[in-house]
Design an enzyme around this catalytic site. Structure first.
Site, PDB file in Angstrom:
ATOM      1  N   GLU A   1      -6.582   4.199  10.192  1.00 25.86           N
ATOM      2  CA  GLU A   1      -6.874   2.942  10.894  1.00 25.86           C
ATOM      3  C   GLU A   1      -6.006   2.753  12.127  1.00 25.86           C
ATOM      4  OE1 GLU A   1      -8.749  -0.464   7.979  1.00 25.86           O
ATOM      5  OE2 GLU A   1      -6.663  -0.630   8.521  1.00 25.86           O
TER       6      GLU A   1
ATOM      7  N   HIS B   1      -8.521  25.078  -6.117  1.00 27.83           N
ATOM      8  CA  HIS B   1      -9.664  25.811  -6.676  1.00 27.83           C
ATOM      9  C   HIS B   1     -10.989  25.251  -6.162  1.00 27.83           C
ATOM     10  CE1 HIS B   1      -7.352  28.337  -9.507  1.00 27.83           C
ATOM     11  NE2 HIS B   1      -6.448  27.417  -9.204  1.00 27.83           N
TER      12      HIS B   1
ATOM     13  N   LYS C   1     -17.195  -5.385   9.068  1.00 24.79           N
ATOM     14  CA  LYS C   1     -17.061  -6.678   8.371  1.00 24.79           C
ATOM     15  C   LYS C   1     -18.089  -7.673   8.917  1.00 24.79           C
ATOM     16  CE  LYS C   1     -12.124  -6.926   7.044  1.00 24.79           C
ATOM     17  NZ  LYS C   1     -10.894  -7.700   7.172  1.00 24.79           N
TER      18      LYS C   1
HETATM   19  O1  PA5 Z   1      -4.818  -2.861   7.927  1.00 27.75           O
HETATM   20  C1  PA5 Z   1      -5.590  -3.804   7.943  1.00 27.75           C
HETATM   21  O2  PA5 Z   1      -5.349  -4.840   8.574  1.00 27.75           O
HETATM   22  C2  PA5 Z   1      -6.877  -3.792   7.151  1.00 27.75           C
HETATM   23  O3  PA5 Z   1      -7.140  -2.584   6.561  1.00 27.75           O
HETATM   24  C3  PA5 Z   1      -6.835  -4.861   6.058  1.00 27.75           C
HETATM   25  O4  PA5 Z   1      -5.744  -4.600   5.207  1.00 27.75           O
HETATM   26  C4  PA5 Z   1      -8.121  -4.895   5.248  1.00 27.75           C
HETATM   27  O5  PA5 Z   1      -9.242  -4.941   6.082  1.00 27.75           O
HETATM   28  C5  PA5 Z   1      -8.135  -6.121   4.321  1.00 27.75           C
HETATM   29  O6  PA5 Z   1      -8.111  -7.285   5.067  1.00 27.75           O
HETATM   30  P1  PA5 Z   1      -7.657  -8.662   4.456  1.00 27.75           P
HETATM   31  O7  PA5 Z   1      -6.284  -8.537   3.916  1.00 27.75           O
HETATM   32  O8  PA5 Z   1      -7.742  -9.603   5.611  1.00 27.75           O
HETATM   33  O9  PA5 Z   1      -8.642  -9.016   3.373  1.00 27.75           O
END
Ligand code: PA5
Length: 460
Positions: A294, A315, A435
């Site tokens: 990310e 394997h 989202k």
């Molecule tokens: O790193 C990030 O910001 C995202 O991966 C969030 O952790 C993930 O989308 C979950 O979002 P939230 O905590 O707002 O539910």
């Protein structure tokens, strides 16, 4: 302070090392930008040096809260997705007994996870487990509006209210979310749930040391103080004059590793495989994949983070690593003392037997863990021979201190690596796109128009 993270690049071609060295000065400038909050996305750098900045008093509050809790529970359910669950899962998977659910309660408190998918059978089965236990729920969402944890929490909340009544259910629910915004904050106010804050300047995937990771782990009895100490030991190595290059220990290791990753990209590598030889580390690998995927994967750039579990994957995917396209690098995560705490007092040696029909007599008396070390060494040599640049991150032992240190180490390597690529490490526009589409497809009020367009494109 105890030193635990080391980095090895023995099996790395000389030309990659030369090209990495030319990036050191830039990496040190990027480190300074993270430290001062002047890098791209600088308003999201609260995770850096978090224990010294604000971690300790928050840890005191959490420990105090857990100590004073007078509601009996024997199951912790973490409801969250992405950075809101991956860190606590990494630690509980690594340190809890693998078969904790099947053991007497004295074996410890199991931590289970929900809200990271919309699997109906999984939720039904979780409710079956709850029926046999006294659950405590920690629902975690920074935005407070993510669909998957929102749905799971509504289902589990309604289960708790039916089983225990509203007041008792409220004592079994703890919320971790943004200090002001989001539906979860509003719900916590309405229902008087105890709520902890996710700091404004820390994004989900960098939040494991905040209440996001620390609170559920403290509930389950993990040594969160040691975890914070481990992180602190690494951040301490970034203090001092970074630009003058006087970093030591994990600080110097992080710079070297980040530069090698960047140089690998330049050399045409497109995948980084993290190789672990213990299934208990699969959760840690998942946390690492999210952090790097990310943070770096933007604008057509970034090494694709992939996990590899030895010996299982040797394997299957091992063939690809040995002999497929040479566009990958491999990083082994190893421990000097790899045996998990649940088994540390015991060792398992190959038993002696009369005769040698299985042809394993030569292994008699040797510990299984020592054979596993040989598996790692054998793979490192083989993959290096197959022209894969092989790195090694080595920690001391599998415990909270070392995991805390690894979190701090990988977060800093990740941020520097992304900045070296020229991308903002702290946003995730791609995740936001999906989202929004999900809101639209499910018919969330305010998203109807986009929903119709998307359904047309899907032919529905
Ligand atoms: O790193 C990030 O910001 C995202 O991966 C969030 O952790 C993930 O989308 C979950 O979002 P939230 O905590 O707002 O539910």
């Amino acid at each position: 302070m105890q030193q635990c993270i080391r980095f090895e690049s023995r099996f790395v071609p000389a030309e990659l090392k030369v090209s990495a060295e030319s990036l050191h000065a830039e990496a040190l400038l990027n480190l300074d930008g993270i430290r001062n909050g002047t890098c791209a996305g600088g308003e999201w750098t609260g995770w850096f040096d978090y224990p010294a900045r604000s971690g300790w008093p928050i840890l005191d509050t959490i420990e105090d809260f857990v100590r004073k809790n007078d509601t009996f529970f024997d199951l912790v359910i973490v409801v969250g997705i992405g950075g809101s669950f991956a860190g606590s899962k990494a630690v509980s998977d690594a340190l809890n007994h693998s078969f904790i659910h099947a053991l007497p309660r004295s074996a410890g408190v199991p931590v289970v996870f929900a809200g990271h998918n919309l699997n109906e059978a999984g939720l039904l089965e979780l409710i079956d487990l709850c029926d046999r236990r006294q659950p405590m729920i920690n629902v975690i969402s920074k935005s407070g509006t993510t669909t998957e944890p929102g749905v799971a929490f509504r289902i589990l909340r309604s289960y708790l209210e039916k089983r225990f009544g509203e007041r008792e259910a409220a004592r079994r629910i703890v919320v971790t979310t943004d200090s002001k915004r989001g539906a979860l904050r509003a719900l916590a106010r309405e229902k008087s749930y105890r709520a902890f804050e996710i700091p404004d300047d820390i994004g989900g995937r960098f939040s494991v040391l905040t209440p996001v990771g620390v609170l559920p782990l403290a509930f389950a009895g993990f040594d969160v103080r040691a975890m914070m100490n481990g992180a602190e030991s690494v951040f301490a190595d970034f203090r001092g004059d970074a630009v003058a290059g006087r970093l030591k220990g994990a600080g110097a290791a992080a710079i070297e590793y980040a530069c090698l990753r960047r140089a690998s990209w330049e050399a045409g590598k497109r995948i980084e495989v993290m190789n672990v030889a213990d299934p208990k580390l699969s959760g840690y690998v998942e946390w690492w994949k999210q952090l790097f995927g990310e943070s770096e994967g933007k604008g057509g750039l970034g090494l694709f983070p992939a996990g590899f579990l030895s010996s299982t994957d040797l394997h299957s995917m091992g063939q690809y690593l040995q002999d497929g396209p040479r566009n990958l690098i491999e990083t082994f995560l190893v421990f000097d003392q790899p045996t998990a705490r649940s088994s540390i007092e015991r060792r398992l040696a190959i038993p002696s037997q009369s005769g040698n029909a299985d042809e394993l007599g030569y292994l008699e008396g040797r510990h299984v863990e020592d054979l596993n070390v040989a598996v790692t060494q054998a793979s490192q040599l083989a993959h290096a021979d197959g022209r894969v640049p092989v790195f090694e991150i080595r920690a001391t032992r599998l415990d909270e201190f070392n995991l805390g240190a690894l979190f701090a180490f990988h977060e800093t390597v990740c941020a520097i690596s992304a900045l070296l690529l020229g991308v903002n490490p702290f946003d995730q526009p791609g995740v936001e796109d999906y989202k929004k589409n999900l809101f639209a497809l499910l018919g969330k009020p305010g998203h109807e128009a986009q929903g119709a367009t998307l359904r047309r494109r899907l032919g529905r």
